[in-house]
Write a protein that holds these residues in place. Structure first.
Motif, PDB file in Angstrom:
ATOM      1  N   THR A   1       0.822  -1.219   0.000  1.00 11.31           N
ATOM      2  CA  THR A   1       0.000   0.000   0.000  1.00 11.31           C
ATOM      3  C   THR A   1       0.857   1.271   0.000  1.00 11.31           C
ATOM      4  OG1 THR A   1      -0.169  -0.082   2.414  1.00 11.31           O
ATOM      5  CG2 THR A   1      -1.957  -1.107   1.151  1.00 11.31           C
ATOM      6  N   ASN A   2       2.175   1.117  -0.243  1.00  9.42           N
ATOM      7  CA  ASN A   2       3.090   2.268  -0.268  1.00  9.42           C
ATOM      8  C   ASN A   2       2.925   3.152   0.952  1.00  9.42           C
ATOM      9  OD1 ASN A   2       4.292   1.641  -2.799  1.00  9.42           O
ATOM     10  ND2 ASN A   2       2.429   2.370  -3.797  1.00  9.42           N
ATOM     11  N   ASP A   3       2.835   2.516   2.102  1.00 11.24           N
ATOM     12  CA  ASP A   3       2.618   3.252   3.343  1.00 11.24           C
ATOM     13  C   ASP A   3       3.924   3.855   3.839  1.00 11.24           C
ATOM     14  OD1 ASP A   3       1.156   4.116   5.658  1.00 11.24           O
ATOM     15  OD2 ASP A   3      -0.134   2.370   5.351  1.00 11.24           O
ATOM     16  N   ASP A   4       3.844   4.540   4.965  1.00  6.58           N
ATOM     17  CA  ASP A   4       4.980   5.220   5.578  1.00  6.58           C
ATOM     18  C   ASP A   4       6.183   4.286   5.698  1.00  6.58           C
ATOM     19  OD1 ASP A   4       6.739   6.673   7.094  1.00  6.58           O
ATOM     20  OD2 ASP A   4       5.514   6.662   8.916  1.00  6.58           O
ATOM     21  N   PRO A   5       7.285   4.598   4.974  1.00 10.39           N
ATOM     22  CA  PRO A   5       8.453   3.720   5.006  1.00 10.39           C
ATOM     23  C   PRO A   5       9.061   3.583   6.402  1.00 10.39           C
ATOM     24  CG  PRO A   5       8.817   5.621   3.547  1.00 10.39           C
ATOM     25  CD  PRO A   5       7.436   5.722   4.083  1.00 10.39           C
ATOM     26  N   ASN A   6       8.936   4.603   7.242  1.00 10.87           N
ATOM     27  CA  ASN A   6       9.483   4.506   8.601  1.00 10.87           C
ATOM     28  C   ASN A   6       8.760   3.434   9.402  1.00 10.87           C
ATOM     29  OD1 ASN A   6      11.516   6.497   8.407  1.00 10.87           O
ATOM     30  ND2 ASN A   6       9.937   8.074   8.484  1.00 10.87           N
ATOM     31  N   LYS A   7       7.440   3.328   9.202  1.00 15.93           N
ATOM     32  CA  LYS A   7       6.660   2.291   9.900  1.00 15.93           C
ATOM     33  C   LYS A   7       7.127   0.912   9.441  1.00 15.93           C
ATOM     34  CE  LYS A   7       3.397   0.730  12.523  1.00 15.93           C
ATOM     35  NZ  LYS A   7       3.645   0.589  13.939  1.00 15.93           N
ATOM     36  N   ILE A   8       7.370   0.785   8.139  1.00 16.15           N
ATOM     37  CA  ILE A   8       7.844  -0.492   7.597  1.00 16.15           C
ATOM     38  C   ILE A   8       9.206  -0.838   8.197  1.00 16.15           C
ATOM     39  CG2 ILE A   8       8.557  -1.707   5.504  1.00 16.15           C
ATOM     40  CD1 ILE A   8       6.534   0.124   3.996  1.00 16.15           C
ATOM     41  N   LEU A   9      10.098   0.145   8.270  1.00 13.64           N
ATOM     42  CA  LEU A   9      11.427  -0.104   8.832  1.00 13.64           C
ATOM     43  C   LEU A   9      11.344  -0.541  10.294  1.00 13.64           C
ATOM     44  CD1 LEU A   9      13.526   2.757   7.204  1.00 13.64           C
ATOM     45  CD2 LEU A   9      13.731   0.300   6.803  1.00 13.64           C
ATOM     46  N   GLU A  10      10.454   0.096  11.051  1.00  9.11           N
ATOM     47  CA  GLU A  10      10.248  -0.318  12.448  1.00  9.11           C
ATOM     48  C   GLU A  10       9.839  -1.785  12.519  1.00  9.11           C
ATOM     49  OE1 GLU A  10       7.471   1.948  14.881  1.00  9.11           O
ATOM     50  OE2 GLU A  10       8.129   3.777  13.853  1.00  9.11           O
ATOM     51  N   LEU A  11       8.887  -2.149  11.664  1.00 14.64           N
ATOM     52  CA  LEU A  11       8.397  -3.533  11.657  1.00 14.64           C
ATOM     53  C   LEU A  11       9.492  -4.508  11.231  1.00 14.64           C
ATOM     54  CD1 LEU A  11       4.917  -2.894  10.028  1.00 14.64           C
ATOM     55  CD2 LEU A  11       5.350  -3.487  12.411  1.00 14.64           C
ATOM     56  N   ILE A  12      10.270  -4.117  10.206  1.00 19.25           N
ATOM     57  CA  ILE A  12      11.347  -4.993   9.723  1.00 19.25           C
ATOM     58  C   ILE A  12      12.388  -5.184  10.829  1.00 19.25           C
ATOM     59  CG2 ILE A  12      13.275  -5.157   8.098  1.00 19.25           C
ATOM     60  CD1 ILE A  12      11.404  -3.889   5.982  1.00 19.25           C
ATOM     61  N   ARG A  13      12.715  -4.098  11.533  1.00 26.82           N
ATOM     62  CA  ARG A  13      13.697  -4.214  12.627  1.00 26.82           C
ATOM     63  C   ARG A  13      13.169  -5.139  13.730  1.00 26.82           C
ATOM     64  NH1 ARG A  13      14.555   1.496  11.619  1.00 26.82           N
ATOM     65  NH2 ARG A  13      16.380   1.633  10.283  1.00 26.82           N
ATOM     66  N   ALA A  14      11.884  -5.033  14.023  1.00 25.74           N
ATOM     67  CA  ALA A  14      11.292  -5.919  15.037  1.00 25.74           C
ATOM     68  C   ALA A  14      11.374  -7.368  14.565  1.00 25.74           C
ATOM     69  CB  ALA A  14       9.844  -5.528  15.311  1.00 25.74           C
ATOM     70  N   ALA A  15      11.097  -7.596  13.284  1.00 25.23           N
ATOM     71  CA  ALA A  15      11.163  -8.946  12.730  1.00 25.23           C
ATOM     72  C   ALA A  15      12.596  -9.468  12.762  1.00 25.23           C
ATOM     73  CB  ALA A  15      10.621  -8.953  11.300  1.00 25.23           C
ATOM     74  N   GLN A  16      13.568  -8.601  12.425  1.00 22.90           N
ATOM     75  CA  GLN A  16      14.978  -9.012  12.454  1.00 22.90           C
ATOM     76  C   GLN A  16      15.413  -9.383  13.869  1.00 22.90           C
ATOM     77  OE1 GLN A  16      16.684  -5.479  10.745  1.00 22.90           O
ATOM     78  NE2 GLN A  16      16.724  -6.345   8.672  1.00 22.90           N
ATOM     79  N   ALA A  17      14.935  -8.638  14.846  1.00 23.94           N
ATOM     80  CA  ALA A  17      15.287  -8.939  16.237  1.00 23.94           C
ATOM     81  C   ALA A  17      14.742 -10.310  16.638  1.00 23.94           C
ATOM     82  CB  ALA A  17      14.743  -7.855  17.167  1.00 23.94           C
ATOM     83  N   ASN A  18      13.562 -10.658  16.106  1.00 23.51           N
ATOM     84  CA  ASN A  18      12.957 -11.961  16.421  1.00 23.51           C
ATOM     85  C   ASN A  18      13.639 -13.106  15.681  1.00 23.51           C
ATOM     86  OD1 ASN A  18      11.008 -10.945  18.164  1.00 23.51           O
ATOM     87  ND2 ASN A  18       9.553 -10.583  16.513  1.00 23.51           N
ATOM     88  N   GLU A  19      14.062 -12.830  14.450  1.00 19.93           N
ATOM     89  CA  GLU A  19      14.674 -13.873  13.618  1.00 19.93           C
ATOM     90  C   GLU A  19      15.939 -13.339  12.967  1.00 19.93           C
ATOM     91  OE1 GLU A  19      12.665 -16.581  10.824  1.00 19.93           O
ATOM     92  OE2 GLU A  19      10.803 -15.744  11.617  1.00 19.93           O
ATOM     93  N   PRO A  20      17.026 -13.205  13.725  1.00 18.03           N
ATOM     94  CA  PRO A  20      18.247 -12.610  13.177  1.00 18.03           C
ATOM     95  C   PRO A  20      18.869 -13.409  12.021  1.00 18.03           C
ATOM     96  CG  PRO A  20      18.564 -13.306  15.471  1.00 18.03           C
ATOM     97  CD  PRO A  20      17.137 -13.548  15.129  1.00 18.03           C
TER      98      PRO A  20
END
Length: 184
Positions: free
Chosen positions: A157-176
């Motif tokens: 949905t081409n949403d706020d890239p900062n929100k996506i980055l936050e989510l990606i960082r959270a995912a990376q922390a869960n599955e490095p």
């Protein structure tokens, strides 16, 4: 007709007519057998790949359980009914059943949020999917299915890239060790 349904209706009538409650225990035993038969029929239909029939039978299992004969909610039967409805392409019905699971607190460690969001995306109800996934993410921040669904939805949905980055960082922390999360 459906013999299991006819038997259930007959036992419900017997329950209604038993105003003194003298047959309650006996009726409960028979109802439990009916419920077990309904569950066996549902599992068989599922194993045969007849998801629409399996879904109906899982729901019937739950209905028998919730009847005054047994008075017990079978949250797993409702979840199975929802999942098989989704597999059968009965999307609106699946949403209703998944909503019931959420009401009952049976969210399968958050999996229900990802399942239902997928249906909402198929129905082009994107805002509802986002709201549901965000709720799921708040309750289950470690659930990768929710995170990946949320990330993909924000990307789609081409949403706020900062929100996506936050989510990606959270995912990376869960599955490095998950390379696709770094690629995302």
């Amino acid at each position: 007709g459906d013999l299991l349904q006819l038997a259930f209706e007959a036992y419900m009538k017997a329950y209604e007519l038993d105003t003194k409650g003298s047959k309650r225990e006996e009726l409960a035993e028979v109802a439990q057998k009916l419920k077990d038969d309904a569950m066996n029929d549902a599992v068989t239909a599922y194993m045969l790949g007849d998801f629409a029939s399996a879904s109906e039978k899982f729901e019937k299992t739950a209905i028998i359980g919730e009847s005054p004969l047994l008075n017990a909610v079978d949250a797993m039967a409702i979840y199975n009914a929802a999942l098989t409805a989704q597999f059968a392409g009965q999307l609106e019905r699946a949403i209703k059943l998944f909503d019931r699971c959420i009401e009952l607190g049976n969210v399968q460690e958050g999996a229900i949020y990802a399942n239902q969001a997928e249906i909402l995306k198929q129905l082009n109800r994107i805002d509802e999917a986002k709201t549901l996934l965000n709720k799921g993410f708040q309750e289950f921040p470690g659930n990768q299915n929710i995170l990946v669904s949320l990330i993909n939805l924000y990307i789609d949905t081409n949403d706020d890239p900062n929100k996506i980055l936050e989510l990606i960082r959270a995912a990376q922390a869960n599955e490095p060790q998950n390379a696709s999360l770094y690629y995302a």
